[in-house]
Design a protein around this motif. Structure first.
Motif, PDB file in Angstrom:
ATOM      1  N   GLU A 138     -35.571  -0.103  -2.320  1.00  0.00           N
ATOM      2  CA  GLU A 138     -35.636  -1.546  -2.473  1.00  0.00           C
ATOM      3  C   GLU A 138     -34.335  -2.143  -1.959  1.00  0.00           C
ATOM      4  OE1 GLU A 138     -38.274  -1.355  -6.610  1.00  0.00           O
ATOM      5  OE2 GLU A 138     -36.093  -1.669  -6.659  1.00  0.00           O
ATOM      6  N   GLN A 159     -39.329  -4.369  -1.044  1.00  0.00           N
ATOM      7  CA  GLN A 159     -39.527  -2.959  -0.716  1.00  0.00           C
ATOM      8  C   GLN A 159     -39.275  -2.742   0.776  1.00  0.00           C
ATOM      9  OE1 GLN A 159     -40.415  -0.404  -2.984  1.00  0.00           O
ATOM     10  NE2 GLN A 159     -39.733   0.813  -1.237  1.00  0.00           N
ATOM     11  N   SER A 205     -32.227   3.633  -4.790  1.00  0.00           N
ATOM     12  CA  SER A 205     -32.905   4.921  -4.688  1.00  0.00           C
ATOM     13  C   SER A 205     -34.419   4.781  -4.495  1.00  0.00           C
ATOM     14  CB  SER A 205     -32.623   5.769  -5.928  1.00  0.00           C
ATOM     15  OG  SER A 205     -33.088   5.111  -7.101  1.00  0.00           O
ATOM     16  N   LYS A 206     -34.951   3.581  -4.783  1.00  0.00           N
ATOM     17  CA  LYS A 206     -36.377   3.334  -4.589  1.00  0.00           C
ATOM     18  C   LYS A 206     -36.659   2.697  -3.229  1.00  0.00           C
ATOM     19  CE  LYS A 206     -37.163   2.490  -9.532  1.00  0.00           C
ATOM     20  NZ  LYS A 206     -37.641   1.489 -10.533  1.00  0.00           N
TER      21      LYS A 206
END
Length: 240
Positions: free
Chosen positions: A150, A220, A147-148
Motif C-alpha cells: 500500500e 493499493q 509491507s502490504k
C-alpha cells in the motif's frame, strides 16, 4: 465485477495544445490510446471523457464512445467521476492516461487485478528505478509502500532519504520506486475523493494522490516492469 475504462482527453494544454489529436503514423493519439485500452481483457467498456467538440468528433469518426463533460474540471480524476455517474452499474473505474499512445493493455489489467481483493478503495502502479537520472529527477514522482504494497507517500523528491550512504550509492543500497500514473477506483470511492478539499500535502507537492493519503484512503499498488512513454511536449513525439 464490471470495469469501466475512462480516457480523459482535453484540448487545452500549456505545453502541447491539442495533443489528443496529434497524428501518429496515420492515427490520432486519442485513437491509439483507445485501441490499446480495448485490448485490456479486464475492461467491460471504454469511453473517452472530453469537453472539446473536436476531440469528440475525432472519437466519433473512428467509432469510439465518448461522454461530454464540464470544462471546469481540475483533474482527470474529477472528469472520471462525472463520467462514472453516467454508468452507475459499473463497480470499478480505471483512469487511463490519454497521452500514452502505446500503453500496454497488461498494465490496465494489472491495476484491475488489485480489486480482486475485498475492500480495495484505490489502486495504481509503481516501477523500480534503475538509473540516477530517474532517481533524482523531480518531475518523476517517487512512492514508498508498506509491507502490504500500500502506498504510504508520494513525492517529487527522492524518498526515502538514505542517511548512511552517499547519493552515488543509493541505487545499490535500496530499491526505489517511481509512480506510474494510471489509477483504479472503486466507483463509490471515486465519488468520495472528488468531494475532498485540496490538502496541504497535495498543494506542497502538486500531486493529487496525496489528498487521498492525507484523508486516510488506502492506495493499493502493483509493481510493473513495463515502461510507459507519456507525450507532454511536441519534442516527446521523437521518443516514440
Amino acid at each position: 465485477m464490471k470495469v469501466l475504462g475512462i480516457i480523459p482527453a482535453r484540448y487545452a494544454s500549456t505545453r502541447f495544445p491539442g495533443k489528443p489529436l496529434v497524428d501518429i503514423q496515420g492515427k490520432s493519439m486519442i485513437q491509439r490510446v483507445y485501441e490499446q485500452a480495448l485490448k485490456a481483457t479486464s475492461l467491460s467498456k471504454v469511453v473517452v471523457a472530453t469537453d472539446n467538440e473536436l476531440i469528440a468528433e475525432a472519437v466519433r469518426n473512428f467509432g469510439g464512445e465518448f461522454v461530454m463533460t464540464a470544462p471546469a474540471h481540475q483533474s482527470g480524476t474529477d472528469r472520471c467521476a462525472e463520467v462514472s455517474r453516467h454508468f452507475p452499474d459499473y463497480d470499478i473505474v480505471v483512469n487511463i492516461q490519454g497521452d500514452e499512445p502505446f500503453i500496454d493493455p497488461k498494465q490496465i489489467d494489472l491495476v484491475v487485478s488489485c480489486f480482486e481483493q475485498n475492500g480495495i478503495q484505490l489502486a495504481t502502479l509503481v516501477k523500480a528505478i534503475h538509473t540516477n537520472d530517474e532517481l533524482f529527477n523531480n518531475n518523476i514522482p517517487k512512492v514508498v509502500m508498506n509491507s502490504k504494497q500500500e502506498a504510504i507517500y508520494f513525492s517529487r523528491h527522492t524518498i526515502p532519504y538514505l542517511r548512511n550512504a552517499e547519493k552515488e550509492q543509493w541505487l545499490t543500497a535500496h530499491q526505489f520506486y517511481k509512480h506510474i500514473g494510471i489509477y483504479g477506483y472503486h466507483a463509490e470511492t471515486l465519488q468520495e475523493i472528488t468531494k475532498l478539499a485540496p490538502s496541504s500535502l497535495e498543494i506542497a507537492e502538486s500531486l493529487e494522490q496525496l489528498r487521498w493519503v492525507e484523508n486516510g484512503y488506502t492506495i493499493q499498488t502493483r509493481i510493473t516492469t513495463i515502461e510507459t512513454i507519456a507525450i507532454d511536449t511536441p519534442e516527446d513525439l521523437h521518443k516514440i
